[in-house]
Scaffold this motif. Structure first.
Motif, PDB file in Angstrom:
ATOM      1  N   VAL A  80      -4.001  -2.067  -9.498  1.00 30.36           N
ATOM      2  CA  VAL A  80      -4.544  -2.084  -8.141  1.00 30.36           C
ATOM      3  C   VAL A  80      -5.563  -3.210  -8.022  1.00 30.36           C
ATOM      4  O   VAL A  80      -6.301  -3.485  -8.960  1.00 30.36           O
ATOM      5  N   ILE A  81      -5.591  -3.870  -6.862  1.00 31.33           N
ATOM      6  CA  ILE A  81      -6.665  -4.811  -6.574  1.00 31.33           C
ATOM      7  C   ILE A  81      -7.425  -4.325  -5.347  1.00 31.33           C
ATOM      8  O   ILE A  81      -6.846  -3.744  -4.431  1.00 31.33           O
ATOM      9  N   PHE A  82      -8.736  -4.522  -5.366  1.00 30.86           N
ATOM     10  CA  PHE A  82      -9.603  -4.148  -4.250  1.00 30.86           C
ATOM     11  C   PHE A  82     -10.080  -5.412  -3.570  1.00 30.86           C
ATOM     12  O   PHE A  82     -10.341  -6.421  -4.237  1.00 30.86           O
ATOM     13  N   HIS A 100      -1.585  -1.993  -4.380  1.00 30.30           N
ATOM     14  CA  HIS A 100      -0.919  -1.919  -5.680  1.00 30.30           C
ATOM     15  C   HIS A 100      -0.134  -3.210  -5.855  1.00 30.30           C
ATOM     16  O   HIS A 100       0.259  -3.844  -4.889  1.00 30.30           O
ATOM     17  N   ASN A 116      -8.026  -3.471 -11.044  1.00 28.09           N
ATOM     18  CA  ASN A 116      -8.021  -2.286 -11.877  1.00 28.09           C
ATOM     19  C   ASN A 116      -6.590  -2.049 -12.363  1.00 28.09           C
ATOM     20  O   ASN A 116      -5.813  -1.361 -11.701  1.00 28.09           O
ATOM     21  N   HIS A 145      -5.690   1.788 -12.879  1.00 27.91           N
ATOM     22  CA  HIS A 145      -5.947   2.749 -11.802  1.00 27.91           C
ATOM     23  C   HIS A 145      -6.849   3.881 -12.288  1.00 27.91           C
ATOM     24  O   HIS A 145      -6.552   5.056 -12.134  1.00 27.91           O
ATOM     25  N   SER A 194      -4.291   1.815   2.833  1.00 29.18           N
ATOM     26  CA  SER A 194      -5.001   1.091   1.791  1.00 29.18           C
ATOM     27  C   SER A 194      -6.499   1.342   1.790  1.00 29.18           C
ATOM     28  O   SER A 194      -7.205   0.868   0.927  1.00 29.18           O
ATOM     29  N   VAL A 205     -15.790   2.920  -5.416  1.00 27.68           N
ATOM     30  CA  VAL A 205     -15.877   2.065  -4.234  1.00 27.68           C
ATOM     31  C   VAL A 205     -17.341   1.834  -3.848  1.00 27.68           C
ATOM     32  O   VAL A 205     -17.722   0.717  -3.501  1.00 27.68           O
ATOM     33  N   ASP A 219     -12.119  -6.917  -7.096  1.00 25.00           N
ATOM     34  CA  ASP A 219     -11.970  -6.151  -8.324  1.00 25.00           C
ATOM     35  C   ASP A 219     -10.491  -5.957  -8.621  1.00 25.00           C
ATOM     36  O   ASP A 219      -9.684  -5.838  -7.695  1.00 25.00           O
ATOM     37  N   THR A 236       0.839  -1.195   0.000  1.00 34.77           N
ATOM     38  CA  THR A 236       0.000   0.000   0.000  1.00 34.77           C
ATOM     39  C   THR A 236       0.871   1.240   0.000  1.00 34.77           C
ATOM     40  O   THR A 236       2.044   1.197   0.348  1.00 34.77           O
ATOM     41  N   GLU A 283     -10.377  -2.458   1.069  1.00 33.92           N
ATOM     42  CA  GLU A 283      -8.999  -2.005   0.965  1.00 33.92           C
ATOM     43  C   GLU A 283      -8.506  -2.193  -0.458  1.00 33.92           C
ATOM     44  O   GLU A 283      -9.109  -2.918  -1.238  1.00 33.92           O
ATOM     45  N   HIS A 284      -7.419  -1.520  -0.777  1.00 34.71           N
ATOM     46  CA  HIS A 284      -6.797  -1.734  -2.073  1.00 34.71           C
ATOM     47  C   HIS A 284      -5.289  -1.828  -1.913  1.00 34.71           C
ATOM     48  O   HIS A 284      -4.716  -1.274  -0.983  1.00 34.71           O
TER      49      HIS A 284
END
Length: 160
Positions: free
Chosen positions: A138-140, A128, A154, A157, A86, A96, A152, A81, A125-126
């Motif tokens: 990025v993942i959530f 990198h 992304n 980003h 995060s 979000v 998710d 993060t 949270e996310h």
């Protein structure tokens, strides 16, 4: 190579051509909700990778490998993060808000466990895919026990 004991799992990192034994208590990434979210999933990642002619899957593979080598989930999240942390405000960020809405609509026994009795989703949270919160990919997800449930991905980003 020595035998791994019962408390380890063997992972092969194809891009680095090595093998590592990881403690089974190590943090894990769980992708069980990714497809159900009807969001940016592996199919989206494949399409985006082909469109931009880049190595998103290689980055993801390396991230999964390195993430599994940490001793705790907290250490792994902290490593990936940014210095600001995060967590993303679910009240201010429309991306979000949409993820939370989609996740609450899944309504399975497992998803309800992550939402809890108060119908309030655990903190989203996310991370990198590059250490120190670097890189656009990025993942959530939601943390529960020793798992990070990916909701998710992304790679560009492109959220506000």
């Amino acid at each position: 190579m020595s035998k791994a004991n019962q408390n380890t799992t063997t992972y092969r990192n194809l891009s680095k051509r090595d093998v590592v034994n990881v403690k089974t208590k190590s943090p894990n990434l769980n992708f069980k909700f990714l497809h159900l979210m009807h969001s940016k999933d592996l199919e989206y990642l494949h399409t985006t990778q082909r469109k931009h002619n880049c190595g998103y899957f290689t980055d993801l593979e390396e991230f999964i490998y390195e993430f599994s080598c940490f001793s705790t989930l907290e250490k792994a999240i902290q490593e990936y993060t940014s210095k600001n942390g995060s967590k993303i405000s679910k009240n201010k960020n429309s991306y979000v808000k949409n993820l939370i809405k989609k996740f609450k609509a899944i309504d399975t026994e497992d998803s309800n466990k992550l939402i809890g009795k108060s119908n309030e989703l655990r903190e989203l949270e996310h991370m990198h895919l590059k250490k120190g919160g670097k890189g656009a990919f990025v993942i959530f997800g939601i943390t529960y026990e020793n798992s990070f449930y990916v909701l998710d991905m992304n790679p560009e980003h492109d959220f506000d």
